[in-house]
Design an enzyme around this catalytic site. Structure first.
Site, PDB file in Angstrom:
ATOM      1  N   ASN A  15      14.686 -31.208  17.613  1.00  0.00           N
ATOM      2  CA  ASN A  15      14.012 -29.955  17.289  1.00  0.00           C
ATOM      3  C   ASN A  15      14.968 -29.047  16.518  1.00  0.00           C
ATOM      4  O   ASN A  15      16.041 -28.702  17.021  1.00  0.00           O
ATOM      5  CB  ASN A  15      13.568 -29.247  18.574  1.00  0.00           C
ATOM      6  CG  ASN A  15      13.009 -27.850  18.307  1.00  0.00           C
ATOM      7  OD1 ASN A  15      11.883 -27.703  17.840  1.00  0.00           O
ATOM      8  ND2 ASN A  15      13.803 -26.822  18.581  1.00  0.00           N
ATOM      9  N   GLU A  16      14.604 -28.695  15.296  1.00  0.00           N
ATOM     10  CA  GLU A  16      15.338 -27.743  14.450  1.00  0.00           C
ATOM     11  C   GLU A  16      16.843 -28.011  14.411  1.00  0.00           C
ATOM     12  O   GLU A  16      17.662 -27.146  14.740  1.00  0.00           O
ATOM     13  CB  GLU A  16      15.036 -26.306  14.894  1.00  0.00           C
ATOM     14  CG  GLU A  16      13.568 -25.953  14.743  1.00  0.00           C
ATOM     15  CD  GLU A  16      13.245 -24.492  14.992  1.00  0.00           C
ATOM     16  OE1 GLU A  16      14.136 -23.738  15.435  1.00  0.00           O
ATOM     17  OE2 GLU A  16      12.088 -24.098  14.726  1.00  0.00           O
TER      18      GLU A  16
END
Length: 512
Positions: free
Chosen positions: A158-159
């Site tokens: 995630n990110e």
């Protein structure tokens, strides 16, 4: 002078897209063990019905997938995870797997994010990470079946472009993690879907290196993913945040960006998933609770279908703890629902969309018109709004439509959500902003959260009904026009409701 009337065509221009309901976001998966969370998800699925759900923390220590005894013996434990996924499937929604964060026993460092301490460091041994991914997927296939799990997209991390979520935002380290993970996924089954890089806004410079890396390394990739938000720097207050917003069309531009940046690369043409989107990226920004937010999102959820394969609203409910435990019922949470299932205006936007007809007749900057096979015409209309730099929205906005009706008569039903109607946030403010509402106050808030409803029998002329929808400030409205073929009831005469034969008796007593 009123707005020009739009003549809606008799014939559809295409099917009503369902991309908007492909996925919805959630707080970390551990939260699905709570009753309030599950009750909210049940309401969501009843009224809207999303296909997938995505959240953080699948491999974080609080879900307990990887355990180690005091003597150093390791074991995978799926006790909590099975409860979460069983609940999802029981409510008709399937996982969109996000592989992260790093289990403490595999982590190369102690850096964490959020108060629940998701570890953001790479694995100290990529072989151990691959073994964990393999064990996880084999368990899911054994429990739910290969055909089912093949429909669950698998996103790697995630990110990673942000140091808050991936140590030092180390691109090379992420690419190595991606390759290790994607190969492990495909070794379990070639039909499983894997992708990334799940980057946040402002990092489109990751697309070219990612495409070059997977092409050079031969790493499997079935889809690409990114996130989209339109808010500016945080302006902090105690337990809250305010931010500027760009125009909602900026979200659509962000949706379009992956395909634009990947054109001409080996990844051109892959499915694109926006695995998080919202206006503000803060879970304590009051904008999320407002009627403005519903009007702001309306052109996005009706227009994003043309640009991507899914766009996942972040998140479905306020059972969410990235910025620690909320201190008030309304606190600016991401959720479409508050704690205890009070709908926000944006919830109604999605619920309205779920009731639109199967075929699109017309789309405009402030409306969407659909029709079902039985002749019902449905209209979603909203007041267009801009970002922080735009002029304030007018107190009234007119949407004037001429819609086809294949019957001699019609029934019109309309629901309104705005600054007053269908707005629990407004009612909560009027109640004095109670931190923890009583049961009576919760009942009041749920009552006030219901859209205002009106109905009528509009005239039909030349096979058409003229709709004059006057919208209040920040209103989102749903209208449906049903074809009516009146039935004859022998002897019925509403003029005689008081038992007489003179219509003046009715007028004198103000009966309809």
């Amino acid at each position: 002078m009123g707005a020009d009337r739009t003549t809606v065509p008799d014939h559809p221009i295409g099917p009503m897209p369902q991309t908007w309901r492909e996925c919805v976001g959630t707080g970390r998966l551990n939260l699905a063990l709570r009753s309030d969370y599950r009750e909210s998800l049940a309401v969501l699925q009843r009224d809207i019905g999303f296909r997938h759900i995505r959240g953080h923390g699948l491999l974080s220590d609080d879900l307990g997938v990887l355990r180690e005894s005091g003597s150093g013996v390791r074991r995978c434990s799926f006790t909590y995870l099975d409860q979460v996924f069983d609940a999802y499937l029981g409510l008709g929604v399937t996982p969109f797997l996000e592989l992260g964060f790093m289990p403490g026993r595999l982590a190369s460092g102690d850096d964490t994010v959020f108060w629940w301490k998701g570890n953001i460091t790479p694995p100290r041994d990529h072989g151990e990470w691959a073994a964990l991914v393999t064990a996880l997927l084999r368990h899911l296939i054994d429990r739910y079946g290969l055909a089912e799990v093949r429909t669950w997209p698998i996103e790697v991390w995630n990110e990673p472009n942000l140091p808050q979520f991936w140590k030092d935002a180390d691109q090379a380290a992420y690419f190595r993690l991606y390759e290790t993970t994607a190969r492990a996924v495909k070794e379990v089954d070639a039909g499983l879907l894997v992708g990334g890089p799940a980057i946040s806004p402002g990092s489109d410079d990751w697309w070219a290196p990612f495409a070059e890396f997977v092409a050079a390394s031969g790493s499997p990739v079935d889809f690409v993913s990114r996130h989209a938000y339109t808010s500016g720097p945080a302006q902090h207050i105690p337990f809250g945040t305010y931010q500027t917003l760009s125009a909602p069309q900026d979200l659509l531009a962000q949706f379009a960006a992956p395909r634009e940046h990947l054109a001409g690369t080996a990844l051109a043409g892959l499915p694109v998933h926006i695995t998080e989107f919202n206006s503000s990226y803060r879970s304590d920004n009051p904008i999320h609770d407002t009627a403005f937010h519903a009007a702001y999102l309306a052109p996005v959820v009706t227009g994003g279908n043309d640009l991507v394969d899914s766009f996942s609203y972040w998140t479905f409910c306020d059972v969410f703890e990235e910025e620690n435990i909320p201190t008030s019922l309304f606190h600016g949470g991401f959720g479409l629902l508050t704690h205890r299932q009070v709908p926000k205006p944006a919830y109604h936007l999605y619920a309205f969309l779920a009731r639109m007809g199967a075929h699109v007749l017309a789309r405009g900057e402030d409306h969407l018109v659909c029709r079902d096979d039985d002749g019902r015409v449905s209209v979603l209309a909203w007041q267009p709004v801009g970002g922080s730099d735009a002029p304030a929205a007018a107190e009234r906005h007119e949407v004037r439509l001429s819609v086809p009706v294949a019957a001699p008569a019609a029934f019109l039903r309309r629901e309104r959500v705005g600054e007053h109607d269908g707005n629990a946030f407004a009612a909560w403010r009027e109640l004095g902003r109670p931190f923890s509402p009583t049961e009576r106050q919760f009942d009041l808030l749920r009552d006030c959260a219901r859209p205002a409803v009106e109905h009528s029998a509009p005239p039909v002329a030349g096979g058409r009904v003229e709709l004059d929808l006057a919208l209040s400030r920040h209103e989102v409205t749903f209208a449906e026009v049903l074809p009516v073929r009146p039935a004859h009831h022998e002897g019925l005469d509403d003029r005689r409701l008081l038992g007489g034969s003179d219509a003046r008796l009715v007028a004198a007593h103000e009966l309809p």
